[in-house]
Design a protein around this motif. Structure first.
Motif, PDB file in Angstrom:
ATOM      1  N   ARG A  13       0.836  -1.213   0.000  1.00 59.46           N
ATOM      2  CA  ARG A  13       0.000   0.000   0.000  1.00 59.46           C
ATOM      3  C   ARG A  13       0.869   1.261   0.000  1.00 59.46           C
ATOM      4  NH1 ARG A  13      -5.759  -0.916   2.363  1.00 59.46           N
ATOM      5  NH2 ARG A  13      -5.791   1.289   1.953  1.00 59.46           N
ATOM      6  N   ARG A  14       1.920   1.246   0.812  1.00 60.87           N
ATOM      7  CA  ARG A  14       2.837   2.402   0.884  1.00 60.87           C
ATOM      8  C   ARG A  14       3.494   2.649  -0.474  1.00 60.87           C
ATOM      9  NH1 ARG A  14       8.131   2.108   1.755  1.00 60.87           N
ATOM     10  NH2 ARG A  14       7.999   0.031   2.669  1.00 60.87           N
ATOM     11  N   LEU A  15       3.899   1.586  -1.144  1.00 60.18           N
ATOM     12  CA  LEU A  15       4.587   1.728  -2.429  1.00 60.18           C
ATOM     13  C   LEU A  15       3.642   2.083  -3.574  1.00 60.18           C
ATOM     14  CD1 LEU A  15       7.101  -1.232  -2.105  1.00 60.18           C
ATOM     15  CD2 LEU A  15       7.554   1.216  -1.773  1.00 60.18           C
ATOM     16  N   CYS A  16       2.337   1.954  -3.348  1.00 61.56           N
ATOM     17  CA  CYS A  16       1.340   2.268  -4.385  1.00 61.56           C
ATOM     18  C   CYS A  16       0.613   3.585  -4.120  1.00 61.56           C
ATOM     19  CB  CYS A  16       0.310   1.143  -4.465  1.00 61.56           C
ATOM     20  SG  CYS A  16       0.946  -0.373  -5.163  1.00 61.56           S
ATOM     21  N   GLU A  17       1.079   4.356  -3.164  1.00 64.66           N
ATOM     22  CA  GLU A  17       0.362   5.589  -2.781  1.00 64.66           C
ATOM     23  C   GLU A  17       0.117   6.538  -3.939  1.00 64.66           C
ATOM     24  OE1 GLU A  17       1.493   6.228   1.910  1.00 64.66           O
ATOM     25  OE2 GLU A  17       2.786   7.120   0.396  1.00 64.66           O
ATOM     26  N   ASP A  18       1.020   6.590  -4.906  1.00 65.34           N
ATOM     27  CA  ASP A  18       0.859   7.541  -6.013  1.00 65.34           C
ATOM     28  C   ASP A  18       0.074   6.985  -7.198  1.00 65.34           C
ATOM     29  OD1 ASP A  18       2.910   5.768  -6.752  1.00 65.34           O
ATOM     30  OD2 ASP A  18       3.934   7.289  -7.952  1.00 65.34           O
ATOM     31  N   LEU A  19      -0.412   5.758  -7.082  1.00 67.92           N
ATOM     32  CA  LEU A  19      -1.194   5.159  -8.171  1.00 67.92           C
ATOM     33  C   LEU A  19      -2.680   5.409  -7.935  1.00 67.92           C
ATOM     34  CD1 LEU A  19       0.677   1.733  -8.415  1.00 67.92           C
ATOM     35  CD2 LEU A  19       0.978   3.749  -9.878  1.00 67.92           C
TER      36      LEU A  19
END
Length: 114
Positions: A13-19
């Motif tokens: 979730r943290r790594l997908c925040e900008d998607l």
């Protein structure tokens, strides 16, 4: 106290925040992330991710880094790549997640990002 699957999902979730349009859900009873209702990654178990990828990209990644990416007979012939979560750093995982998101996200979500 969160278990290892929860911690792995939190990392995703943290790594997908900008998607755009990423939502948490489940797939085959395991935690997953979807874009516009379309699965792009799921936690298979505490150490393994199932990442959606075009077949040619899947084969390239397995050949390039077999210690990180692999498949089992169950996934052979499907656009799903197994990833050893401990073997991939956040930068590479963020890139793979963005590629998986782009592969599966509906056009209107892709336009929001492009």
């Amino acid at each position: 106290m969160p278990d290892e699957k929860d911690l792995l999902l939190a990392r995703l979730r943290r790594l997908c925040e900008d998607l755009p349009g990423v939502e948490a859900g489940t797939s085959y009873g395991t935690p997953a992330l979807k874009a516009g209702g379309k699965l792009f990654v799921r936690v298979k178990d505490a150490g393994t991710l199932v990442l959606m990828a075009p077949m040619d990209e899947k084969e390239r990644l397995i050949e390039m880094a077999p210690g990180t990416y692999y498949e089992t007979d169950h996934y052979r012939g499907w656009p799903a790549l197994l990833v050893r979560a401990a073997a991939i750093d956040d930068e590479d995982l963020r890139r793979r997640l963005a590629e998986a998101w782009h592969f599966k996200a509906p056009a209107k979500l892709r336009k929001m990002r492009d």
